[in-house]
Design an enzyme around this catalytic site. Structure first.
Site, PDB file in Angstrom:
ATOM      1  N   ASP A 200       0.868  -1.184   0.000  1.00 19.21           N
ATOM      2  CA  ASP A 200       0.000   0.000   0.000  1.00 19.21           C
ATOM      3  C   ASP A 200       0.900   1.227   0.000  1.00 19.21           C
ATOM      4  O   ASP A 200       2.107   1.135   0.241  1.00 19.21           O
ATOM      5  CB  ASP A 200      -0.871  -0.023   1.274  1.00 19.21           C
ATOM      6  N   SER A 201       0.273   2.381  -0.181  1.00 19.03           N
ATOM      7  CA  SER A 201       1.028   3.637  -0.089  1.00 19.03           C
ATOM      8  C   SER A 201       1.441   3.919   1.360  1.00 19.03           C
ATOM      9  O   SER A 201       2.315   4.746   1.593  1.00 19.03           O
ATOM     10  CB  SER A 201       0.155   4.782  -0.574  1.00 19.03           C
TER      11      SER A 201
ATOM     12  N   CYS B 189     -10.905   2.867  -0.157  1.00 12.56           N
ATOM     13  CA  CYS B 189      -9.517   3.197   0.205  1.00 12.56           C
ATOM     14  C   CYS B 189      -9.229   2.324   1.414  1.00 12.56           C
ATOM     15  O   CYS B 189     -10.048   2.268   2.352  1.00 12.56           O
ATOM     16  CB  CYS B 189      -9.396   4.676   0.559  1.00 12.56           C
ATOM     17  N   THR B 190      -8.096   1.624   1.374  1.00 15.07           N
ATOM     18  CA  THR B 190      -7.832   0.655   2.442  1.00 15.07           C
ATOM     19  C   THR B 190      -7.472   1.321   3.772  1.00 15.07           C
ATOM     20  O   THR B 190      -7.367   0.638   4.795  1.00 15.07           O
ATOM     21  CB  THR B 190      -6.710  -0.317   2.021  1.00 15.07           C
ATOM     22  N   HIS B 191      -7.286   2.631   3.770  1.00 13.94           N
ATOM     23  CA  HIS B 191      -7.105   3.335   5.048  1.00 13.94           C
ATOM     24  C   HIS B 191      -8.439   3.474   5.795  1.00 13.94           C
ATOM     25  O   HIS B 191      -8.442   3.612   7.023  1.00 13.94           O
ATOM     26  CB  HIS B 191      -6.555   4.748   4.824  1.00 13.94           C
TER      27      HIS B 191
ATOM     28  N   CYS C 147      -4.377  -1.457  -2.075  1.00  7.88           N
ATOM     29  CA  CYS C 147      -4.473  -0.010  -2.236  1.00  7.88           C
ATOM     30  C   CYS C 147      -5.355   0.265  -3.449  1.00  7.88           C
ATOM     31  O   CYS C 147      -5.059  -0.200  -4.559  1.00  7.88           O
ATOM     32  CB  CYS C 147      -3.074   0.568  -2.455  1.00  7.88           C
ATOM     33  N   ASN C 148      -6.428   0.986  -3.223  1.00 14.15           N
ATOM     34  CA  ASN C 148      -7.350   1.291  -4.324  1.00 14.15           C
ATOM     35  C   ASN C 148      -6.733   2.264  -5.311  1.00 14.15           C
ATOM     36  O   ASN C 148      -6.972   2.199  -6.511  1.00 14.15           O
ATOM     37  CB  ASN C 148      -8.647   1.882  -3.769  1.00 14.15           C
ATOM     38  N   THR C 149      -5.928   3.199  -4.803  1.00 13.66           N
ATOM     39  CA  THR C 149      -5.325   4.213  -5.660  1.00 13.66           C
ATOM     40  C   THR C 149      -4.377   3.553  -6.660  1.00 13.66           C
ATOM     41  O   THR C 149      -4.395   3.869  -7.855  1.00 13.66           O
ATOM     42  CB  THR C 149      -4.566   5.233  -4.778  1.00 13.66           C
TER      43      THR C 149
ATOM     44  N   GLU D  87      -2.844   8.486   8.769  1.00 13.94           N
ATOM     45  CA  GLU D  87      -1.400   8.182   8.889  1.00 13.94           C
ATOM     46  C   GLU D  87      -0.821   8.812  10.162  1.00 13.94           C
ATOM     47  O   GLU D  87       0.126   8.305  10.740  1.00 13.94           O
ATOM     48  CB  GLU D  87      -0.624   8.684   7.659  1.00 13.94           C
TER      49      GLU D  87
ATOM     50  N   TYR E  98      -0.609   8.711  -1.791  1.00 11.12           N
ATOM     51  CA  TYR E  98      -0.512   8.603  -3.244  1.00 11.12           C
ATOM     52  C   TYR E  98      -1.726   9.271  -3.911  1.00 11.12           C
ATOM     53  O   TYR E  98      -1.636   9.716  -5.045  1.00 11.12           O
ATOM     54  CB  TYR E  98      -0.523   7.132  -3.674  1.00 11.12           C
TER      55      TYR E  98
HETATM   56  N1  DGL Z   1      -4.769   3.140   0.966  1.00 10.25           N
HETATM   57  C1  DGL Z   1      -4.848   3.755  -0.288  1.00 10.25           C
HETATM   58  C2  DGL Z   1      -6.057   3.415  -1.092  1.00 10.25           C
HETATM   59  O1  DGL Z   1      -6.617   2.364  -0.869  1.00 10.25           O
HETATM   60  C3  DGL Z   1      -4.181   5.003  -0.647  1.00 10.25           C
HETATM   61  C4  DGL Z   1      -4.230   6.202   0.146  1.00 10.25           C
HETATM   62  C5  DGL Z   1      -3.302   7.283  -0.367  1.00 10.25           C
HETATM   63  O2  DGL Z   1      -2.103   7.061  -0.375  1.00 10.25           O
HETATM   64  O3  DGL Z   1      -3.793   8.341  -0.767  1.00 10.25           O
HETATM   65  O4  DGL Z   1      -6.459   4.152  -1.948  1.00 10.25           O
END
Ligand code: DGL
Length: 271
Positions: A10-11, A188-190, A73-75, A155, A42
């Site tokens: 992931d990012s 988004c996995t966050h 990571c979706n991005t 984060e 990201y």
């Molecule tokens: N966890 C990430 C996602 O699923 C990315 C978040 C990011 O870096 O902006 O999109």
């Protein structure tokens, strides 16, 4: 059978939210996790930059002899999955968007009003809405919203407090009301890390999480390819481009262990 580790990345710390699902689904598997905590987020960067960073992570995982890449990571999934698959054609690579869209397409009907909350890059790609419609043409009420300030707060570990609640409300109050959203997709996995805030603020909205779906998809892929590990071999490793306190704390929390019992290390990819 294949006893090599699964690479998951992931990012930043977001991808860690897939790990409990992954370990539950696949208790024999060994994981190599990489979080690009030095360069997160990201989601507000250009597609070219995200693709360049993604290949650096891919190369690192290939050097570590992974049998599969799980893009938690979706991005990255929205912007770089094609590039990853082209670059590493011999490695199965699973992104978040197809499995999550499949679940939405199966669970929801034409009456549902679906809200995709994601980073700017994911929303701009339009991939989620296209994929969901492709899998279930009856789903017409799908809306996406970018929530760029959420990842930096997560984060920083700013979760159980008023600043997070106000930021969520800033993005979602009008969106949920005006679009009459009944299903919210954590694209988004966050975002699973703020699931409790979301449930408390919007108790009538049901939630679908991309972190869970990508882990389930990984199991299906290994099964199809007969690539399960025979038995637990070796240990899990967690790498980050910046060993932030929050990264270490999240791993301790997720695995229920102290950092002394875990393999957590710094890895610089920007060389
Ligand atoms: N966890 C990430 C996602 O699923 C990315 C978040 C990011 O870096 O902006 O999109």
């Amino acid at each position: 059978m294949d006893n090599r580790p699964i690479g998951i990345f992931d990012s930043g710390i977001g991808g860690l939210t897939s790990i409990p699902y992954l370990l539950r689904q696949l208790p024999n598997e060994r994981i190599i996790f990489f979080g690009d905590t030095a360069r997160t987020p990201y989601g507000s960067k250009s597609v070219d930059t995200i693709r360049q960073f993604t290949l650096q992570i891919g190369d690192f995982l290939v050097k570590n002899n992974v049998k599969m890449m799980l893009v938690a990571c979706n991005t990255i999934s929205a912007t770089s999955l094609d590039l990853l698959k082209e670059t590493y054609p011999d490695i199965p690579i699973i992104g978040t968007i197809s499995p999550t869209s499949r679940v939405i397409a199966n669970k929801c009907n034409g009456m549902d009003r679906i809200g995709i909350m994601a980073t700017t890059a994911t929303v701009n790609s339009g991939v989620y809405i296209d994929k969901i419609k492709e899998k279930n043409y009856q789903l017409k009420n799908i809306f996406a919203i970018a929530c760029p300030a959420l990842v930096p707060l997560i984060e920083e570990g700013i979760i159980d407090n008023e600043i997070m609640d106000l930021t969520i409300k800033y993005y979602l109050d009008d969106f949920i009301k005006e679009k009459e959203i009944d299903t919210l997709v954590l694209a988004c996995t966050h975002y699973p890390l703020i699931k409790r805030n979301l449930q408390r603020l919007y108790p009538d909205v049901s939630i679908i999480s991309s972190s869970k779906e990508v882990a389930i998809a990984a199991k299906m892929e290994l099964e199809d390819r007969d690539m399960f590990a025979e038995k637990p071999v070796g240990e899990n490793y967690f790498y980050a481009s910046d060993l932030s306190d929050n990264f270490v704390r999240m791993i301790e929390l997720i695995l229920g262990k102290d950092k002394k019992e875990l393999n957590i290390d710094f890895q610089n990819l920007d060389i």
